[in-house]
Design a protein around this motif. Structure first.
Motif, PDB file in Angstrom:
ATOM      1  N   TRP A  25       6.560 -12.818  -0.683  1.00  0.00           N
ATOM      2  CA  TRP A  25       6.922 -11.419  -0.931  1.00  0.00           C
ATOM      3  C   TRP A  25       8.302 -11.107  -0.352  1.00  0.00           C
ATOM      4  O   TRP A  25       9.125 -10.450  -0.994  1.00  0.00           O
ATOM      5  N   LYS A  30       7.794 -12.807  -6.877  1.00  0.00           N
ATOM      6  CA  LYS A  30       6.588 -12.175  -7.412  1.00  0.00           C
ATOM      7  C   LYS A  30       5.854 -13.083  -8.401  1.00  0.00           C
ATOM      8  O   LYS A  30       4.628 -13.040  -8.511  1.00  0.00           O
ATOM      9  N   LEU A 101       1.692  -7.608   1.249  1.00  0.00           N
ATOM     10  CA  LEU A 101       2.713  -6.973   0.409  1.00  0.00           C
ATOM     11  C   LEU A 101       3.358  -5.775   1.105  1.00  0.00           C
ATOM     12  O   LEU A 101       4.192  -5.082   0.516  1.00  0.00           O
ATOM     13  N   ARG A 103       1.850  -3.014   2.150  1.00  0.00           N
ATOM     14  CA  ARG A 103       1.298  -1.741   1.665  1.00  0.00           C
ATOM     15  C   ARG A 103       0.152  -1.281   2.566  1.00  0.00           C
ATOM     16  O   ARG A 103      -0.909  -0.890   2.102  1.00  0.00           O
ATOM     17  N   SER A 155       0.234  -2.671  -9.226  1.00  0.00           N
ATOM     18  CA  SER A 155       1.469  -1.888  -9.271  1.00  0.00           C
ATOM     19  C   SER A 155       2.659  -2.704  -8.764  1.00  0.00           C
ATOM     20  O   SER A 155       3.819  -2.333  -9.006  1.00  0.00           O
ATOM     21  N   GLN A 156       2.373  -3.796  -8.063  1.00  0.00           N
ATOM     22  CA  GLN A 156       3.430  -4.644  -7.513  1.00  0.00           C
ATOM     23  C   GLN A 156       3.446  -6.042  -8.119  1.00  0.00           C
ATOM     24  O   GLN A 156       4.512  -6.616  -8.333  1.00  0.00           O
TER      25      GLN A 156
END
Length: 201
Positions: A25, A30, A101, A103, A155-156
């Motif tokens: 990451w 990705k 990630l 998050r 979303s990532q």
């Protein structure tokens, strides 16, 4: 607590995946993260579901051997939770991925939101359906967590699901379950199961 033993198989996967995904990451790779995550998810059922199914099928023998016949009412709960642990194991991996990630805030919001809903749901049903109702509400909470985790990760990172392979695993597990139940009913060997479990333990 017995059903949670099934998630012990997930710990090594999570420990390996966490630093690897975090490293990729930070390197903005990705595509490689997508490959790793897709591989884990697509092969997760192959590894975990058969174990959970066997655990559920022999739940009665397991409960009798470990806790005794006085806990017979917990057999149905163990059967339900054994299969549910597949979802819990998958969520464990998702939590590791989301943390890797970066998050953590989104993860905290999901856990808090689902935890609050689960608490309210448990309070609402416990007086009507008892422990079985609480178990079913908790299962729904796990499933909701799974959907929210997938949404956050997607979303990532693009997740490529092999639906055909998953359906094959589900079908084969269902066939095995039906066959095992029929054999157990026709050939009564509960006493043998308990002796074997006692010997192993």
């Amino acid at each position: 607590s017995s059903a949670i033993l099934l998630t012990l198989f997930i710990a090594p996967i999570a420990r390996v995946a966490a630093p690897l995904i975090a490293k990729l990451w930070h390197a903005s790779d990705k595509k490689q993260i997508s490959k790793i995550l897709s591989f884990i998810i697509n092969n997760f059922l192959i590894f975990m579901l058969p174990i959970a199914v066997v655990f559920a099928i022999f739940a009665k023998s397991f409960v009798f051997a470990i806790y005794g016949e006085k806990f017979v009412n917990s057999v149905i709960l163990l059967k339900i939770l054994s299969v549910t642990m597949v979802v819990v194991g998958l969520n464990t991996i998702f939590v590791v991925v989301i943390n890797s990630l970066g998050r953590a805030k989104e993860l905290s919001r999901i856990i808090l939101f689902v935890g609050l809903l689960n608490f309210i749901g448990n309070i609402s049903v416990v007086n009507y359906w008892g422990i079985l109702g609480v178990t079913l509400v908790t299962i729904c909470a796990y499933l909701l967590s799974t959907l929210l985790f997938i949404k956050t990760i997607s979303s990532q990172i693009k997740i490529q699901l092999d639906i055909k392979n998953m359906l094959k695993v589900l079908l084969s597990s269902a066939m095995f379950t039906v066959t095992a139940i029929v054999l157990i009913k026709k050939i009564y060997f509960e006493y043998i199961d308990i002796k074997i479990l006692n010997f192993i333990i």
